[in-house]
Design an enzyme around this catalytic site. Structure first.
Site, PDB file in Angstrom:
ATOM      1  N   THR A  50     -15.540  74.878 -25.145  1.00 43.46           N
ATOM      2  CA  THR A  50     -14.777  74.955 -24.282  1.00 43.46           C
ATOM      3  C   THR A  50     -13.914  73.897 -23.302  1.00 43.46           C
ATOM      4  OG1 THR A  50     -15.878  76.846 -23.350  1.00 43.46           O
ATOM      5  CG2 THR A  50     -14.396  76.529 -21.726  1.00 43.46           C
ATOM      6  N   TYR A 139     -26.431  77.403 -30.741  1.00 41.93           N
ATOM      7  CA  TYR A 139     -25.435  78.409 -30.581  1.00 41.93           C
ATOM      8  C   TYR A 139     -25.206  78.389 -31.599  1.00 41.93           C
ATOM      9  CZ  TYR A 139     -20.687  78.248 -28.937  1.00 41.93           C
ATOM     10  OH  TYR A 139     -19.779  79.125 -28.147  1.00 41.93           O
ATOM     11  N   LYS A 167     -28.260  80.218 -27.191  1.00 38.79           N
ATOM     12  CA  LYS A 167     -26.682  80.727 -27.291  1.00 38.79           C
ATOM     13  C   LYS A 167     -26.372  81.827 -28.315  1.00 38.79           C
ATOM     14  CE  LYS A 167     -21.634  79.471 -25.602  1.00 38.79           C
ATOM     15  NZ  LYS A 167     -20.604  78.679 -25.211  1.00 38.79           N
ATOM     16  N   VAL A 209     -23.974  81.424 -20.805  1.00 42.07           N
ATOM     17  CA  VAL A 209     -22.768  79.773 -20.361  1.00 42.07           C
ATOM     18  C   VAL A 209     -21.592  80.737 -20.138  1.00 42.07           C
ATOM     19  CG1 VAL A 209     -22.520  78.327 -22.103  1.00 42.07           C
ATOM     20  CG2 VAL A 209     -24.514  78.792 -22.460  1.00 42.07           C
TER      21      VAL A 209
END
Length: 297
Positions: A50, A139, A167, A209
């Site tokens: 992001t 992740y 995540k 998240v």
């Protein structure tokens, strides 16, 4: 790490604001980080997906790590996005994050070079060993990296002392259940998608998240707390209310919609660096309508 929710429940994957000239707007970074930790966020991921990490220089990232850490000032955890498809590069960036006093690192599955599962294991193990005092959040996001890190690989990595969380953005509830059932009690699973937070928490996840927490962090926190205190009906109510926003923020590639949304509410986070581009007028109109229905604008 002894605390399952070491990083908190709601962690915002923060955007990187840019000036009209396309430079990092460090002054606004500081203000946004301060806002997030006072509006529902327990922590911040800086320079993740992001945050447009692929188009940031490492020097820009290190400056962002430092500024966000200072702005948060102990009111939440700051996690550095230091992942790379080059193990040596990831180690160097993670060591720098540790020197700057960050609270953890986010390590994405290596993209493009598509290593086998054993290569993934060795990659993350080597990074963790190089920075033994810095907690690691793995992740897994197959839609971006081109491959899924299997539960077996994650379970194996969870035995490493400073690999404390994952995540999970595979969207696979069965995978989440398997990870939860076969990892240590203090290993934390986070949803990588806002719209799956509630379902994944019923499979053992501790939080999210989040992208939407830029706009509705307190509401997401409220949803999670309702579930934790046994008020499933309230949690479902909040989730259904926010669901159109969760989906609307992914009407185009993240972070295109969230930047448009933040600009709509007056944050003036600027545009995006190519090859990402602005949200189309049609999609922005649809997103604005969702936001109006939630009284965000």
């Amino acid at each position: 790490m002894s605390e399952t929710t070491y990083f908190g429940r709601v962690i915002t994957a923060m955007v990187t604001p840019f000036t009209v000239e396309g430079q990092v707007n460090y002054a606004l970074v500081e203000k946004l980080a301060d806002y997030l930790v006072t509006h529902g966020s327990d922590g911040i991921v800086v320079c993740g997906t992001t945050g447009e990490s692929p188009t940031l220089s490492w020097q820009e990232e290190y400056e962002l790590f430092s500024i966000v850490k200072k702005a948060v000032n102990g009111r939440g955890k700051v996690i550095a996005g230091t992942g790379s498809n080059s193990t040596s590069e990831a180690i160097e960036a993670t060591q720098q994050a540790a020197k700057l006093g960050l609270d953890g690192s986010l390590q994405v599955v290596p993209y493009y070079n598509k290593p086998p599962q054993e290569g993934l294991y060795e990659h993350f193990l080597t990074i963790a060993k190089a920075c033994p005092d810095l907690p690691v959040m793995l992740y897994n996001i197959p839609g971006r990296t081109g491959q899924n890190m299997t539960p077996e690989t994650i379970i194996k990595l969870a035995a490493v002392d400073n690999i404390v969380a994952v995540k999970e953005a595979s969207g696979n509830l069965e995978q989440t259940c398997k990870i939860y059932c076969h990892t240590p009690e203090n290993f934390a699973i986070y949803s990588g998608d806002d719209f799956l937070t509630l379902p994944l928490m019923t499979c053992g996840a501790v939080g999210v998240v989040s992208v939407a927490s830029h706009l509705v962090g307190e509401e997401i926190q409220g949803m999670i707390q309702a579930l934790l205190t046994g008020d499933a009906a309230k949690a479902i109510e909040i989730n259904l209310k926010l669901f159109p926003l969760f989906k609307g923020l992914f009407c185009a590639t993240n972070p295109i919609p969230i930047k448009a949304a933040l600009n709509l509410v007056g944050w003036e986070v600027g545009g995006l660096r190519l090859p990402l581009c602005s949200l189309s007028p049609e999609l922005e109109e649809g997103l604005a309508k969702i936001m109006q229905e939630l009284a965000l604008i």
